[in-house]
Design an enzyme around this catalytic site. Structure first.
Site, short mmCIF file in Angstrom:
data_model
loop_
_atom_site.label_atom_id
_atom_site.label_comp_id
_atom_site.label_asym_id
_atom_site.label_seq_id
_atom_site.Cartn_x
_atom_site.Cartn_y
_atom_site.Cartn_z
N TYR A 108 2.07 2.18 8.83
CA TYR A 108 3.42 2.56 8.41
C TYR A 108 3.54 2.49 6.90
CZ TYR A 108 8.49 2.95 8.81
OH TYR A 108 9.79 3.39 8.74
N SER A 109 4.00 3.57 6.28
CA SER A 109 4.10 3.61 4.82
C SER A 109 5.27 4.47 4.39
CB SER A 109 2.81 4.18 4.21
OG SER A 109 2.95 4.34 2.81
N ASN A 110 6.20 3.87 3.65
CA ASN A 110 7.34 4.62 3.12
C ASN A 110 6.89 5.69 2.13
OD1 ASN A 110 9.84 3.25 4.25
ND2 ASN A 110 8.71 1.50 3.48
N GLY A 128 15.54 0.94 11.68
CA GLY A 128 15.73 1.10 10.25
C GLY A 128 16.19 -0.19 9.61
N ALA A 132 13.24 -5.66 -6.14
CA ALA A 132 14.56 -5.81 -5.54
C ALA A 132 14.50 -5.98 -4.03
CB ALA A 132 15.43 -4.60 -5.88
N SER A 143 14.92 3.12 7.54
CA SER A 143 13.87 4.04 7.99
C SER A 143 14.31 5.02 9.08
CB SER A 143 12.66 3.24 8.47
OG SER A 143 11.98 2.69 7.37
#
Length: 386
Positions: A194-196, A338, A155, A91
């Site tokens: 928080y969101s990718n 990250g 994964a 991140s």
């Protein structure tokens, strides 16, 4: 075996033992000089002792660079962590993405108040979502309410899922679709989560605005101008080239050096815009310093990036692709943690860009590993150097 002892003019000899002790001499007593400790090395050792397989850290201040390493690059071996080793920064890549978006804002090609619907019509709709109510600013700030895709990626969530899908390729549109399966966490601008997915959408908007992929824009606007020769955007390529440590993930089943699956090989397409960049501690310190010194953004855009709101999930404040964290010596610094399967990093930079620190580990470590990594960055940014 019982040691036999006898004296010879001030020399105590332990026969039958591995030890030979020099005692009193006939001359003046020698006083040993105290050994100078290396604070950075001590902090790196503490991270290793918390359960990490290997640790590498680098700091930059006043034109000098300090490095330290501990542990091993491969579990069960004595192979040291590589100098300038490459790893997936997870991140921390969000800061790169936000920088490109803000550069486009500075060029007048995009506004932070533009909506997702303006640039990606029809993509964020249904199940309670309305792309017309979500702004670019809210994507970068994690105030959009859009759910994270990570729970939907096999994964990233189990050893079995990793082995089955480590080479799978995801398209950005597919990732957004996965997020749309679950209703929003809150109405846009009414919370923080928080969101990718936010940064997958930001990467798609970069592509739409420029006509070139997120990866090409990051390379053209950041990596090449700063000479980050060990930083790359691998796309769907699953291997880490060049010197690197193996990565190990526990998938929640345990921590420390004795557990974990080797997850070094991974197609990182599920993290486009949000976490797929490969870099080194040296390149990260260069990037953070250049960013806060104003080499990548005009003052107006840098002010936008560093204007923060409370981020309760993280216990800090968050701007646009950067977190703001308190320093133990007073004031604050900017940075971003990250993680992408086994590789974990913390990096930070002072407000004036004069001091930077970055550290990474190649395993999930123990319960105190993340705390020790953050402590290293905190303390190194505060440390007064001779």
């Amino acid at each position: 075996m019982h040691a036999l002892r006898r004296r010879r003019r001030g020399l105590l000899v332990l026969t039958g033992s591995v030890a030979v002790l020099l005692a009193a001499s006939t001359g003046p007593t020698a006083v040993a000089k105290p050994q100078r400790t290396d604070p950075l090395q001590e902090r790196v050792n503490a991270i290793r002792d918390s359960g990490a397989v290997g640790v590498f850290a680098e700091t930059a201040a006043s034109g000098t660079h300090d490095k330290a390493r501990a542990g091993t690059a491969e579990r069960g071996t004595t192979k040291p962590m590589p100098q300038n080793g490459r790893f997936r920064i997870g991140s921390a890549a969000k800061t790169f993405t936000a920088t490109v978006v803000l550069q486009l804002v500075g060029e007048g090609r995009l506004s932070l108040d533009d909506t997702v619907e303006q640039w990606l019509p029809g993509l964020v709709q249904g199940n309670g979502y309305d792309g017309g109510a979500i702004t670019v600013r809210q994507l970068l700030q994690h105030t959009s309410g859009i759910r994270d895709t990570q729970p939907e990626i096999p994964a990233l969530n189990s050893a079995q899922g990793y082995r089955a899908e480590r080479f799978r390729t995801y398209s950005p549109k597919e990732l957004v679709g996965l997020a749309m399966r679950t209703s929003p966490a809150f109405r846009p601008g009414k919370g923080w989560s928080y969101s990718n997915t936010n940064y997958v959408l930001a990467a798609m908007i970069i592509h739409k605005v420029t006509g070139r992929s997120w990866a090409r824009e990051v390379n053209a606007r950041i990596i090449r101008p700063l000479g980050l020769k060990d930083t790359s955007t691998p796309g769907v390529f699953p291997f880490v080239l060049g010197p690197h440590a193996r990565a190990y993930a526990s998938f929640g089943t345990g921590t420390g050096t004795g557990t974990g699956t080797d997850v070094t090989t991974l197609n990182p397409s599920m993290a486009v815009g949000s976490g797929s960049i490969i870099s080194t501690t040296r390149d990260l310190t260069r990037f953070y310093s250049a960013l806060l010194r104003g080499r990548l953004l005009d003052a107006a855009q840098l002010d936008q990036m560093t204007a923060t709101v409370p981020a309760p999930e993280l216990g800090v404040r968050y701007g646009l692709g950067l977190g703001e964290l308190p320093l133990p010596c007073g004031g604050s610094y900017f940075g971003h943690p990250g993680e992408l399967l086994g590789y974990h990093t913390w990096g930070g930079v002072t407000r004036d860009g004069s001091r930077t620190a970055a550290v990474y580990v190649n395993s999930d470590g123990g319960k105190d590993t993340q705390k020790a990594m953050r402590a290293l960055v905190d303390e190194e940014l505060c440390r007064t150097r001779p």
